[in-house]
Design a protein around this motif. Structure first.
Motif, mmCIF file in Angstrom:
data_model
loop_
_atom_site.group_PDB
_atom_site.id
_atom_site.type_symbol
_atom_site.label_atom_id
_atom_site.label_comp_id
_atom_site.label_asym_id
_atom_site.label_seq_id
_atom_site.Cartn_x
_atom_site.Cartn_y
_atom_site.Cartn_z
ATOM 1 N N ARG A 59 0.864 -1.186 0.000
ATOM 2 C CA ARG A 59 0.000 0.000 0.000
ATOM 3 C C ARG A 59 0.894 1.227 0.000
ATOM 4 N NH1 ARG A 59 -5.540 -0.298 3.392
ATOM 5 N NH2 ARG A 59 -6.413 -2.183 2.460
ATOM 6 N N PHE A 60 0.525 2.215 -0.819
ATOM 7 C CA PHE A 60 1.366 3.408 -0.903
ATOM 8 C C PHE A 60 0.520 4.617 -1.289
ATOM 9 C CE2 PHE A 60 1.259 1.732 -5.196
ATOM 10 C CZ PHE A 60 1.241 2.849 -6.017
ATOM 11 N N SER A 122 -3.296 7.052 4.683
ATOM 12 C CA SER A 122 -2.458 8.193 4.339
ATOM 13 C C SER A 122 -1.051 8.017 4.924
ATOM 14 C CB SER A 122 -3.071 9.472 4.912
ATOM 15 O OG SER A 122 -4.291 9.783 4.334
ATOM 16 N N PRO A 123 -0.050 8.665 4.335
ATOM 17 C CA PRO A 123 1.313 8.469 4.817
ATOM 18 C C PRO A 123 1.508 9.021 6.225
ATOM 19 C CG PRO A 123 1.225 10.236 3.192
ATOM 20 C CD PRO A 123 -0.121 9.590 3.194
ATOM 21 N N LYS A 124 2.449 8.417 6.952
ATOM 22 C CA LYS A 124 2.702 8.799 8.344
ATOM 23 C C LYS A 124 3.753 9.888 8.500
ATOM 24 C CE LYS A 124 -0.104 5.516 9.610
ATOM 25 N NZ LYS A 124 -1.486 5.876 10.007
ATOM 26 N N PHE A 127 6.109 15.493 7.113
ATOM 27 C CA PHE A 127 6.126 16.487 6.034
ATOM 28 C C PHE A 127 4.991 16.267 5.024
ATOM 29 C CE2 PHE A 127 8.730 13.068 4.271
ATOM 30 C CZ PHE A 127 8.276 12.987 2.966
ATOM 31 N N ALA A 128 4.360 15.086 5.069
ATOM 32 C CA ALA A 128 3.243 14.799 4.159
ATOM 33 C C ALA A 128 1.887 15.007 4.820
ATOM 34 C CB ALA A 128 3.351 13.366 3.650
ATOM 35 N N ALA A 129 1.881 15.471 6.065
ATOM 36 C CA ALA A 129 0.635 15.598 6.828
ATOM 37 C C ALA A 129 -0.169 16.816 6.402
ATOM 38 C CB ALA A 129 0.966 15.693 8.322
ATOM 39 N N GLY A 130 -1.412 16.850 6.873
ATOM 40 C CA GLY A 130 -2.263 18.020 6.671
ATOM 41 C C GLY A 130 -3.301 17.883 5.584
#
Length: 202
Positions: A59-60, A122-124, A127-130
């Motif tokens: 999963r990505f 969603s990625p952990k 910097f990819a949050a929000g």
């Protein structure tokens, strides 16, 4: 009795007319979305993308999808839907989509919103949050700022051996009361299993 018969006949005639009238009344048709206007950059940066062989079960999140706004977007854009334009290849299943406005929704210590792909959806990574669910989200007007974009994060699962290809990402949005359709020219080719030879199919 004759009065009752006349009333009954009139009622039957009325009931007989109503279904016919309902069948012949025109149905409201939704108009297809229009092409984007000057609120978006015309070429969206040109075609770009990536390809990779992955193991079944992976999963990505693909983060390399940006809807480029222009400085002429003086009104907000409301996102209606986001759809990856996939072929019928067996390798990938779409898990969902999320968006964030760059730079507005970047974490406080991040300056760049671009990433190719990250594990999970969603990625952990901080910097990819929000990101948020896209449907109904309102993106503010740029008002002269030509460095704004909407980053689309798309979650995938590799579900079977083979090849799946995406030719772009459709974004339907409303701007100043008009529904429009844009295609982010980002392509993706995923091959499975991880040992497979993999080439991009734009």
């Amino acid at each position: 009795m004759s009065g009752i018969r006349r009333w009954s006949a009139a009622l039957v005639a009325t009931l007989a007319v109503v279904p016919g009238a309902a069948c012949t009344s025109p149905q409201k048709q939704d108009k297809p979305p229009r092409a984007p206007g000057p609120e978006l950059d015309a070429d969206q940066g040109g075609a770009y993308g990536w390809h990779k062989a992955m193991a079944v079960g992976t999963r990505f999140t693909d983060g390399l999808n940006h809807l480029e706004l222009s400085g002429a977007a003086t009104s907000p854009l409301t996102i209606v839907s986001i759809t990856p334009l996939m072929d019928d290849g067996p390798a990938l299943r779409v898990l969902g989509t999320r968006i964030r406005v760059i730079p507005d929704m970047l974490p406080a210590d991040s300056e760049v919103g671009w990433f190719e792909y990250l594990d999970g959806f969603s990625p952990k990574e901080k910097f990819a949050a929000g990101s948020v669910i896209p449907e109904g989200f309102q993106v503010r007007g740029t008002n002269g700022d030509d460095d704004m974009s909407v980053e689309v994060q798309i979650g995938y699962e590799v579900v079977a051996p083979g090849v799946s290809n995406r030719t772009g990402v459709e974004v339907v949005y409303e701007y100043e009361g008009v529904r429009k359709r844009a295609v982010i020219p980002s392509h993706l080719t995923i091959c499975a299993p991880a040992t497979a030879a993999c080439q991009a199919r734009e």
